[in-house]
Design a protein around this motif. Sequence first.
Motif, short mmCIF file in Angstrom:
data_model
loop_
_atom_site.label_atom_id
_atom_site.label_comp_id
_atom_site.label_asym_id
_atom_site.label_seq_id
_atom_site.Cartn_x
_atom_site.Cartn_y
_atom_site.Cartn_z
N VAL A 183 21.44 7.13 4.79
CA VAL A 183 20.49 7.63 3.80
C VAL A 183 19.68 8.78 4.36
O VAL A 183 19.15 8.71 5.47
N GLU A 184 19.58 9.87 3.60
CA GLU A 184 18.77 11.01 4.01
C GLU A 184 17.57 11.23 3.09
O GLU A 184 16.53 11.71 3.54
N GLU A 185 17.72 10.90 1.80
CA GLU A 185 16.62 11.09 0.86
C GLU A 185 16.43 9.85 0.00
O GLU A 185 17.39 9.32 -0.57
N ILE A 186 15.18 9.39 -0.07
CA ILE A 186 14.81 8.24 -0.89
C ILE A 186 13.83 8.72 -1.96
O ILE A 186 12.91 9.47 -1.67
N VAL A 187 14.06 8.28 -3.18
CA VAL A 187 13.15 8.63 -4.28
C VAL A 187 12.55 7.36 -4.86
O VAL A 187 13.27 6.38 -5.12
N VAL A 188 11.25 7.37 -5.06
CA VAL A 188 10.54 6.25 -5.67
C VAL A 188 10.02 6.72 -7.03
O VAL A 188 9.28 7.69 -7.11
N VAL A 189 10.44 6.04 -8.09
CA VAL A 189 10.01 6.41 -9.44
C VAL A 189 9.35 5.20 -10.09
O VAL A 189 9.65 4.05 -9.76
N GLY A 190 8.46 5.47 -11.04
CA GLY A 190 7.79 4.38 -11.74
C GLY A 190 7.58 4.72 -13.19
O GLY A 190 7.63 5.88 -13.59
N ASP A 191 7.34 3.70 -13.99
CA ASP A 191 7.13 3.87 -15.42
C ASP A 191 5.67 3.68 -15.75
O ASP A 191 5.17 2.56 -15.79
N ARG A 192 4.95 4.79 -15.92
CA ARG A 192 3.52 4.77 -16.19
C ARG A 192 2.80 4.01 -15.07
O ARG A 192 3.40 3.47 -14.19
N GLY A 193 1.52 3.95 -15.06
CA GLY A 193 0.75 3.12 -14.16
C GLY A 193 1.10 3.25 -12.69
O GLY A 193 1.96 4.04 -12.29
N PRO A 194 0.42 2.45 -11.85
CA PRO A 194 0.67 2.49 -10.41
C PRO A 194 2.07 2.00 -10.07
O PRO A 194 2.66 1.19 -10.78
N LEU A 195 2.57 2.46 -8.95
CA LEU A 195 3.86 1.99 -8.44
C LEU A 195 3.67 0.62 -7.82
O LEU A 195 2.56 0.23 -7.42
N SER A 196 4.76 -0.12 -7.70
CA SER A 196 4.71 -1.41 -7.02
C SER A 196 4.43 -1.20 -5.54
O SER A 196 5.11 -0.41 -4.88
N PRO A 197 3.45 -1.90 -4.95
CA PRO A 197 3.22 -1.80 -3.51
C PRO A 197 4.47 -2.15 -2.71
O PRO A 197 4.73 -1.56 -1.66
N LEU A 198 5.27 -3.08 -3.23
CA LEU A 198 6.48 -3.50 -2.53
C LEU A 198 7.47 -2.35 -2.40
O LEU A 198 8.04 -2.12 -1.34
N GLU A 199 7.70 -1.61 -3.49
CA GLU A 199 8.70 -0.56 -3.43
C GLU A 199 8.24 0.61 -2.56
O GLU A 199 9.04 1.20 -1.83
N VAL A 200 6.94 0.95 -2.61
CA VAL A 200 6.44 2.03 -1.77
C VAL A 200 6.54 1.64 -0.30
O VAL A 200 6.99 2.41 0.54
N PHE A 201 6.12 0.41 0.00
CA PHE A 201 6.18 -0.07 1.38
C PHE A 201 7.63 -0.09 1.89
O PHE A 201 7.91 0.33 3.01
N THR A 202 8.54 -0.61 1.07
CA THR A 202 9.94 -0.72 1.50
C THR A 202 10.58 0.65 1.67
O THR A 202 11.31 0.89 2.65
N ALA A 203 10.32 1.57 0.76
CA ALA A 203 10.86 2.92 0.90
C ALA A 203 10.36 3.56 2.18
O ALA A 203 11.11 4.21 2.92
N ASP A 204 9.08 3.38 2.47
CA ASP A 204 8.50 3.95 3.69
C ASP A 204 9.09 3.29 4.93
O ASP A 204 9.38 3.96 5.93
N ALA A 205 9.31 1.98 4.90
CA ALA A 205 9.89 1.28 6.05
C ALA A 205 11.31 1.74 6.31
O ALA A 205 11.70 1.96 7.47
N ILE A 206 12.11 1.89 5.25
CA ILE A 206 13.49 2.36 5.42
C ILE A 206 13.50 3.81 5.90
O ILE A 206 14.28 4.19 6.77
N GLY A 207 12.61 4.63 5.32
CA GLY A 207 12.53 6.02 5.75
C GLY A 207 12.19 6.14 7.22
O GLY A 207 12.76 6.96 7.95
N THR A 208 11.26 5.31 7.69
CA THR A 208 10.88 5.32 9.10
C THR A 208 12.02 4.85 9.99
O THR A 208 12.31 5.45 11.02
N ALA A 209 12.69 3.77 9.59
CA ALA A 209 13.74 3.18 10.41
C ALA A 209 14.96 4.09 10.52
O ALA A 209 15.63 4.11 11.56
N PHE A 210 15.27 4.83 9.47
CA PHE A 210 16.51 5.62 9.44
C PHE A 210 16.25 7.12 9.35
O PHE A 210 17.15 7.89 9.03
N ASP A 211 15.02 7.52 9.62
CA ASP A 211 14.66 8.95 9.67
C ASP A 211 15.04 9.65 8.37
O ASP A 211 15.60 10.76 8.37
N ALA A 212 14.71 9.01 7.26
CA ALA A 212 14.99 9.59 5.93
C ALA A 212 13.69 10.07 5.30
O ALA A 212 12.62 9.54 5.58
#
Length: 293
Positions: A183-212
């Motif tokens: 994985v090189e690029e991760i996109v986090v999208v949401g429908d109105r309102g705040p994003l889920s803390p879980l998805e933001v945290f997980t995207a950031d964790a994967i990005g950190t682990a795999f330099d994405a």
Amino acid sequence: MLPPDPAPRYPRRGRPPHPDGARPARLRARSHRRRFAERGGRILVAVTPDTSTETENSLLAISHAIARRQDASLSVVRFDEVPEQVPLSHAADEQTEAEVAFEEETTALTSGMDVDISMNEVVSHDIEHAIANYVTEHDVDLLVGQWHVEFPYAEFASHDVDWFMKHLSADTLFVRDRDVSTVEEIVVVGDRGPLSPLEVFTADAIGTAFDASVRIVHAVEAEPDSEHANRIRDYQEQLLALCESDVTAELHTEVDREDDMVDAARDADLVFAHENEPRRHTFLRHLLERLGY
């Protein structure tokens, strides 16, 4: 009431990627209790007899990235379902070749992981409730499983994922199989309102682990200088301050939300989408269907 939890079999403790395709993988997250932002916790990687070694490896890679960031433990559990005519005591007493292979393969896949890992096997007459009971009785904070995309609904363990999102006491993260190490690029999208803390945290964790790189994308129909748009900009700045990976935020204004978000996610390697209300034909379900077919 849920039926009694079938007894786990052959507990193990110890410390002893992949299908190709042009379409992006999707992760579908639901933050149910919003408690996984706390340190520690238990992550359940749920597999079945139909889970391939490659798929299990992908699920473990994602779960390991999260566990390292949270100082959480991993439980890898193989859930099997037998006919009503087969007594559970009989099924639990006999270890099959497939179960032995699961233990050997999981030991090999997790051998280099630096978190607390356990393995287990559960046999039941009803896999849905067996998973739900395991989550409750073992105080699982996050369940990670494979997402089989079947239009118009997705399945996990041969059942509609909406059932698990609605009934499990844990947060849920379902992923379409792929090798996350590429994985090189991760996109986090949401429908109105705040994003889920879980998805933001997980995207950031994967990005950190795999330099994405990670892109957080909001699309609104409001004007660029509107109060709504400014609130979103402030919210995005707060998110960026909490992330450790290479994260950027985008706000698209005066656009058709559905078309814009589909375009924003189309070329990504990994897309996170969150749903608060399973079963409703929300914008996010529309997004996932547009990306998948």
